[in-house]
Design an enzyme around this catalytic site. Structure first.
Site, PDB file in Angstrom:
ATOM      1  N   ALA A  15       0.850  -1.197   0.000  1.00  0.00           N
ATOM      2  CA  ALA A  15       0.000   0.000   0.000  1.00  0.00           C
ATOM      3  C   ALA A  15       0.880   1.239   0.000  1.00  0.00           C
ATOM      4  O   ALA A  15       2.046   1.184   0.388  1.00  0.00           O
ATOM      5  CB  ALA A  15      -0.898   0.020   1.243  1.00  0.00           C
TER       6      ALA A  15
ATOM      7  N   ASP B 117      -0.657  22.260  11.914  1.00  0.00           N
ATOM      8  CA  ASP B 117      -1.321  20.962  12.016  1.00  0.00           C
ATOM      9  C   ASP B 117      -1.493  20.321  10.635  1.00  0.00           C
ATOM     10  O   ASP B 117      -1.569  21.017   9.614  1.00  0.00           O
ATOM     11  CB  ASP B 117      -2.700  21.149  12.685  1.00  0.00           C
TER      12      ASP B 117
ATOM     13  N   GLY C 159      -7.080  18.102   8.169  1.00  0.00           N
ATOM     14  CA  GLY C 159      -8.038  17.024   8.483  1.00  0.00           C
ATOM     15  C   GLY C 159      -7.517  16.021   9.504  1.00  0.00           C
ATOM     16  O   GLY C 159      -7.890  14.845   9.454  1.00  0.00           O
TER      17      GLY C 159
ATOM     18  N   LYS D 263      -7.986   3.075   1.749  1.00  0.00           N
ATOM     19  CA  LYS D 263      -7.988   1.788   2.462  1.00  0.00           C
ATOM     20  C   LYS D 263      -9.434   1.308   2.674  1.00  0.00           C
ATOM     21  O   LYS D 263      -9.709   0.112   2.630  1.00  0.00           O
ATOM     22  CB  LYS D 263      -7.275   1.909   3.815  1.00  0.00           C
TER      23      LYS D 263
ATOM     24  N   TYR E 128      -5.648   8.759   2.299  1.00  0.00           N
ATOM     25  CA  TYR E 128      -5.114   7.430   2.644  1.00  0.00           C
ATOM     26  C   TYR E 128      -6.217   6.537   3.206  1.00  0.00           C
ATOM     27  O   TYR E 128      -6.463   5.428   2.709  1.00  0.00           O
ATOM     28  CB  TYR E 128      -3.974   7.561   3.659  1.00  0.00           C
TER      29      TYR E 128
ATOM     30  N   VAL F 281       6.066  18.567  16.093  1.00  0.00           N
ATOM     31  CA  VAL F 281       4.816  18.002  16.614  1.00  0.00           C
ATOM     32  C   VAL F 281       3.672  18.792  15.980  1.00  0.00           C
ATOM     33  O   VAL F 281       3.629  20.022  16.084  1.00  0.00           O
ATOM     34  CB  VAL F 281       4.774  18.100  18.151  1.00  0.00           C
TER      35      VAL F 281
ATOM     36  N   LEU G 295       5.903   8.970  12.698  1.00  0.00           N
ATOM     37  CA  LEU G 295       6.263   9.748  13.891  1.00  0.00           C
ATOM     38  C   LEU G 295       7.483   9.212  14.664  1.00  0.00           C
ATOM     39  O   LEU G 295       8.475   9.934  14.831  1.00  0.00           O
ATOM     40  CB  LEU G 295       5.057   9.852  14.844  1.00  0.00           C
TER      41      LEU G 295
ATOM     42  N   THR H  88      -6.589  -1.038   8.297  1.00  0.00           N
ATOM     43  CA  THR H  88      -6.175  -0.121   9.358  1.00  0.00           C
ATOM     44  C   THR H  88      -7.381   0.394  10.139  1.00  0.00           C
ATOM     45  O   THR H  88      -8.497   0.467   9.591  1.00  0.00           O
ATOM     46  CB  THR H  88      -5.413   1.076   8.736  1.00  0.00           C
ATOM     47  N   ASP H  89      -7.159   0.793  11.386  1.00  0.00           N
ATOM     48  CA  ASP H  89      -8.245   1.387  12.176  1.00  0.00           C
ATOM     49  C   ASP H  89      -8.675   2.741  11.605  1.00  0.00           C
ATOM     50  O   ASP H  89      -9.736   3.257  11.952  1.00  0.00           O
ATOM     51  CB  ASP H  89      -7.839   1.530  13.656  1.00  0.00           C
ATOM     52  N   GLU H  90      -7.833   3.321  10.709  1.00  0.00           N
ATOM     53  CA  GLU H  90      -8.152   4.665  10.199  1.00  0.00           C
ATOM     54  C   GLU H  90      -9.418   4.674   9.341  1.00  0.00           C
ATOM     55  O   GLU H  90      -9.984   5.734   9.092  1.00  0.00           O
ATOM     56  CB  GLU H  90      -6.945   5.245   9.442  1.00  0.00           C
TER      57      GLU H  90
HETATM   58  P1  NAD Z   1       5.098   0.640   4.229  1.00  0.00           P
HETATM   59  O1  NAD Z   1       4.804   1.917   3.529  1.00  0.00           O
HETATM   60  O2  NAD Z   1       6.242   0.573   5.178  1.00  0.00           O
HETATM   61  O3  NAD Z   1       5.309  -0.524   3.171  1.00  0.00           O
HETATM   62  C1  NAD Z   1       4.521  -0.668   2.022  1.00  0.00           C
HETATM   63  C2  NAD Z   1       5.224  -1.643   1.081  1.00  0.00           C
HETATM   64  O4  NAD Z   1       4.386  -1.810  -0.071  1.00  0.00           O
HETATM   65  C3  NAD Z   1       6.586  -1.146   0.576  1.00  0.00           C
HETATM   66  O5  NAD Z   1       7.529  -2.200   0.616  1.00  0.00           O
HETATM   67  C4  NAD Z   1       6.304  -0.721  -0.863  1.00  0.00           C
HETATM   68  O6  NAD Z   1       7.431  -0.869  -1.721  1.00  0.00           O
HETATM   69  C5  NAD Z   1       5.183  -1.690  -1.249  1.00  0.00           C
HETATM   70  N1  NAD Z   1       4.336  -1.172  -2.329  1.00  0.00           N
HETATM   71  C6  NAD Z   1       3.789   0.060  -2.434  1.00  0.00           C
HETATM   72  N2  NAD Z   1       3.088   0.151  -3.585  1.00  0.00           N
HETATM   73  C7  NAD Z   1       3.185  -1.062  -4.210  1.00  0.00           C
HETATM   74  C8  NAD Z   1       2.669  -1.600  -5.413  1.00  0.00           C
HETATM   75  N3  NAD Z   1       1.905  -0.864  -6.233  1.00  0.00           N
HETATM   76  N4  NAD Z   1       2.963  -2.868  -5.739  1.00  0.00           N
HETATM   77  C9  NAD Z   1       3.745  -3.631  -4.927  1.00  0.00           C
HETATM   78  N5  NAD Z   1       4.271  -3.178  -3.779  1.00  0.00           N
HETATM   79  C10 NAD Z   1       3.994  -1.901  -3.417  1.00  0.00           C
HETATM   80  O7  NAD Z   1       3.731   0.245   4.964  1.00  0.00           O
HETATM   81  P2  NAD Z   1       3.515  -0.538   6.333  1.00  0.00           P
HETATM   82  O8  NAD Z   1       3.539   0.429   7.447  1.00  0.00           O
HETATM   83  O9  NAD Z   1       4.399  -1.721   6.352  1.00  0.00           O
HETATM   84  O10 NAD Z   1       2.003  -0.997   6.146  1.00  0.00           O
HETATM   85  C11 NAD Z   1       1.684  -2.250   5.557  1.00  0.00           C
HETATM   86  C12 NAD Z   1       0.169  -2.393   5.473  1.00  0.00           C
HETATM   87  O11 NAD Z   1      -0.383  -2.311   6.785  1.00  0.00           O
HETATM   88  C13 NAD Z   1      -0.492  -1.290   4.666  1.00  0.00           C
HETATM   89  O12 NAD Z   1      -1.521  -1.864   3.905  1.00  0.00           O
HETATM   90  C14 NAD Z   1      -1.055  -0.333   5.714  1.00  0.00           C
HETATM   91  O13 NAD Z   1      -2.187   0.324   5.240  1.00  0.00           O
HETATM   92  C15 NAD Z   1      -1.381  -1.301   6.829  1.00  0.00           C
HETATM   93  N6  NAD Z   1      -1.328  -0.753   8.196  1.00  0.00           N
HETATM   94  C16 NAD Z   1      -0.228  -0.059   8.634  1.00  0.00           C
HETATM   95  C17 NAD Z   1      -0.171   0.392   9.944  1.00  0.00           C
HETATM   96  C18 NAD Z   1       1.037   1.129  10.480  1.00  0.00           C
HETATM   97  O14 NAD Z   1       1.001   1.616  11.618  1.00  0.00           O
HETATM   98  N7  NAD Z   1       2.136   1.211   9.741  1.00  0.00           N
HETATM   99  C19 NAD Z   1      -1.251   0.147  10.816  1.00  0.00           C
HETATM  100  C20 NAD Z   1      -2.356  -0.570  10.334  1.00  0.00           C
HETATM  101  C21 NAD Z   1      -2.371  -1.022   9.029  1.00  0.00           C
HETATM  102  P1  TYD Z   2       2.025   8.885  11.626  1.00  0.00           P
HETATM  103  O1  TYD Z   2       3.189   8.155  12.193  1.00  0.00           O
HETATM  104  O2  TYD Z   2       2.164   9.578  10.318  1.00  0.00           O
HETATM  105  O3  TYD Z   2       0.808   7.834  11.595  1.00  0.00           O
HETATM  106  P2  TYD Z   2      -0.780   8.100  11.333  1.00  0.00           P
HETATM  107  O4  TYD Z   2      -0.967   9.430  10.727  1.00  0.00           O
HETATM  108  O5  TYD Z   2      -1.121   7.001  10.378  1.00  0.00           O
HETATM  109  O6  TYD Z   2      -1.429   7.945  12.668  1.00  0.00           O
HETATM  110  O7  TYD Z   2       1.571   9.963  12.695  1.00  0.00           O
HETATM  111  C1  TYD Z   2       1.234   9.608  14.018  1.00  0.00           C
HETATM  112  C2  TYD Z   2       0.752  10.864  14.715  1.00  0.00           C
HETATM  113  O8  TYD Z   2       1.857  11.762  14.864  1.00  0.00           O
HETATM  114  C3  TYD Z   2      -0.304  11.616  13.933  1.00  0.00           C
HETATM  115  O9  TYD Z   2      -1.251  12.156  14.843  1.00  0.00           O
HETATM  116  C4  TYD Z   2       0.474  12.740  13.263  1.00  0.00           C
HETATM  117  C5  TYD Z   2       1.603  13.009  14.223  1.00  0.00           C
HETATM  118  N1  TYD Z   2       2.887  13.463  13.631  1.00  0.00           N
HETATM  119  C6  TYD Z   2       3.527  14.608  14.145  1.00  0.00           C
HETATM  120  O10 TYD Z   2       3.041  15.258  15.097  1.00  0.00           O
HETATM  121  N2  TYD Z   2       4.724  14.980  13.586  1.00  0.00           N
HETATM  122  C7  TYD Z   2       5.287  14.308  12.546  1.00  0.00           C
HETATM  123  O11 TYD Z   2       6.372  14.733  12.046  1.00  0.00           O
HETATM  124  C8  TYD Z   2       4.638  13.142  12.051  1.00  0.00           C
HETATM  125  C9  TYD Z   2       5.207  12.348  10.896  1.00  0.00           C
HETATM  126  C10 TYD Z   2       3.431  12.755  12.626  1.00  0.00           C
END
Ligand code: NAD
Ligand code: TYD
Length: 384
Positions: free
Chosen positions: A95, A320, A323, A180, A176, A232, A216, A151-153
C-alpha cells in the site's frame, strides 16, 4: 520447477506476501520464517521509496523465501506468480501508507490501494476457482485464503471516549484512509458476490524495527540523533493506539490460519498515547540509553551538540496536518475472545527495544533515506 517441489511435499504451504519489503510486511516475513516450517514465501513488492530489499537481505539466504519485484496493479506479474507457484495464502500488505503523502498526492493511493487490491483479488479468484455451484458461485480449492491488511483509520476519528469495534461505521477522513476503506469494500464485495474466502484485519498504529522515518516515532529518533527540531503537529494532543509490530504479525498469522471466513478482526493493545507523550518518552529514553551505555553516543551525527542537548527544548509545535484525526482506539475483544490473541509486548518494553534497534542499525536508516528523503523532508517540514 516450483510446482514439482510442491508435488514432492504436499505439506508445503505457499504464501504470497505483497509489500513484504516494507515495515510490517518485512516483520511478517521474519515472523513466518521463524514460526513455521514447511512454508514457501513469495514476496511481491514494487520497491517504492518505502520498500527496501536490504531489510530482507539475511532472510533471502533462506531457500524458503523468493523475491519478485513488481506492482500489485500489474495482472501480468500477479498471474505469472500464480502460474509459477501453487499459492495457498495471499496476504496483502502492499500500500501507499503515509497520510501526509496522501494529502500531497492522493491519486497514487487510489491506484495502489484500491485498484491493486482488486487486481490481487481477481488473480486469486481466477487461480483458486475449481468449479461452480448450482447457483453459479465459484467453488474454491480447499484451504486457500486472501487476507487484507487494513487499518483502524477506516473508522475515522473518535472523541475523548469510545472505541472502534468491527461494527463501527466506516467514516474515513484522509485520502489514505478513504483508499484503504475502498479496498476493504472491494474485499467485502468479492466475499459476497463471489464467495471468496477472505479475512480483513484492522490494526492500530504499529511501531518497531524497520519503520520508515517518515512516520512519527522513527522520524523523531532520526531528528534527535541529528540534533534537529522535533516537529509536533498542532498542539500534540492527538491520540494514537500503539502496538508493537511483532504483536500485529502474530495476530495476522492467527487470523490467516484460524479466523472465521469472511470475518473482520480489529487488532490493538489498549495503548493510547498523545503524540506529545510519545515524543517526550522517546527523548527521555534515548538520553537514558546513552547515559547507561556511552558507546551509543557515537551514533550522534557529526556537529551534534551532545546528549546535554537531548531534552524537551528540541520540540517544536508546527502547523497541524489538514483534516488531522483526533483519536484512534481499538477494542480488540473479538480477536481476543475468538482466537485468544493478546498483545505480548508492553509499550514500556517495546519502545526501548525499538529505540535500541535504531541506535544499533543506523546503517539501515542511512540506506533507506539515501534516495529522495532529503527532498521529502524539506518539502514537508521547511517553513511549516
Ligand atoms: P510501508 O509503507 O512501510 O510498506 C509498504 C510496502 O508496499 C513497501 O515495501 C512498498 O514498496 C510496497 N508497495 C507500495 N506500492 C506497491 C505496489 N503498487 N505494488 C507492490 N508493492 C507496493 O507500509 P507498512 O507500514 O508496512 O504498512 C503495511 C500495510 O499495513 C499497509 O496496507 C497499511 O495500510 C497497513 N497498516 C499499517 C499500519 C502502520 O502503523 N504502519 C497500521 C495498520 C495497518
Ligand atoms: P504517523 O506516524 O504519520 O501515523 P498516522 O498518521 O497514520 O497515525 O503519525 C502519528 C501521529 O503523529 C499523527 O497524529 C500525526 C503526528 N505526527 C507529528 O506530530 N509529527 C510528525 O512529524 C509526524 C510524521 C506525525
Amino acid at each position: 520447477m516450483q510446482n514439482e517441489l510442491y508435488m514432492e511435499n504436499k505439506n508445503i504451504k505457499y504464501y504470497l506476501l505483497t509489500g513484504g519489503a516494507g515495515f510490517i510486511g518485512a516483520n511478517f516475513v521474519k515472523h513466518m520464517l521463524k514460526a513455521h516450517s514447511d512454508i514457501k514465501i513469495i514476496v511481491l513488492d514494487a520497491l517504492t521509496y518505502a520498500g527496501n530489499l536490504g531489510t530482507l537481505k539475511e532472510d533471502l539466504k533462506n531457500d524458503s523465501l523468493i523475491f519478485v519485484k513488481g506492482d500489485i496493479c500489474d495482472s501480468k506479474v500477479t498471474n505469472k506468480i500464480f502460474e509459477d507457484y501453487n499459492i495457498d495464502y495471499l496476504v496483502n500488505f502492499a500500500a501507499e501508507s503515509h497520510v501526509d503523502r496522501s494529502i500531497e498526492n492522493p491519486q497514487i493511493f487510489l491506484q495502489t490501494n484500491i485498484l491493486g487490491t482488486q487486481n490481487l483479488l481477481d488473480t486469486a479468484k481466477k487461480f483458486w476457482t475449481v468449479g461452480k455451484d448450482e447457483n453459479g458461485y465459484p467453488i474454491y480449492r480447499d484451504g486457500v485464503k486472501y487476507l487484507q491488511v487494513s487499518t483502524d483509520e477506516v473508522y475515522g476519528s473518535l472523541g475523548d471516549t469510545g472505541y472502534f469495534l468491527e461494527t463501527t461505521p466506516l467514516d474515513p477522513n484522509s485520502p489514505y484512509s478513504a483508499s484503504k476503506t475502498g479496498a476493504d469494500l472491494i474485499v467485502k464485495a468479492y466475499a459476497e458476490t463471489f464467495k471468496m474466502p477472505v479475512n480483513t484485519t484492522r490494526c492500530s498504529n504499529n511501531y518497531g524495527p524497520y519503520h520508515f522515518p517518515e512516520k512519527l516515532i522513527p522520524l523523531i529518533i532520526k531528528n534527535i540523533l541529528e540534533g534537529k527540531k522535533l516537529p509536533v503537529y498542532g498542539d500534540g494532543s492527538n491520540v494514537r493506539d500503539w502496538l508493537y509490530v511483532e504483536d500485529h504479525c502474530k495476530a495476522i498469522d492467527l487470523v490467516l490460519h484460524k479466523g472465521r471466513i469472511g470475518e473482520i478482526y480489529n487488532v490493538g493493545g489498549h495503548n493510547e498515547k498523545q503524540n506529545i507523550e510519545i515524543v517526550k518518552l522517546t527523548i527521555a529514553t534515548i538520553r537514558r540509553l546513552m547515559e547507561q551505555n556511552h558507546s551509543y553516543q557515537q551514533v550522534l551525527k557529526p556537529g551534534h551538540p551532545g546528549i546535554g542537548f537531548i531534552n524537551d527544548d528540541m520540540i517544536t509545535f508546527v502547523k497541524d496536518r489538514l483534516g488531522h484525526d483526533q483519536r484512534y482506539a481499538i477494542d480488540p475483544q473479538k480477536i481476543s475472545k475468538e482466537l485468544g490473541w493478546l498483545p505480548e509486548t508492553k509499550f514500556e518494553d517495546g519502545i526501548v527495544k525499538t529505540i535500541t534497534w535504531y541506535l544499533e542499525n543506523q546503517g539501515w536508516v542511512e540506506e533507506v533515506t539515501s534516495g529522495d528523503y532529503q527532498n521529502y523532508y524539506k518539502q514537508m517540514y521547511e517553513n511549516r
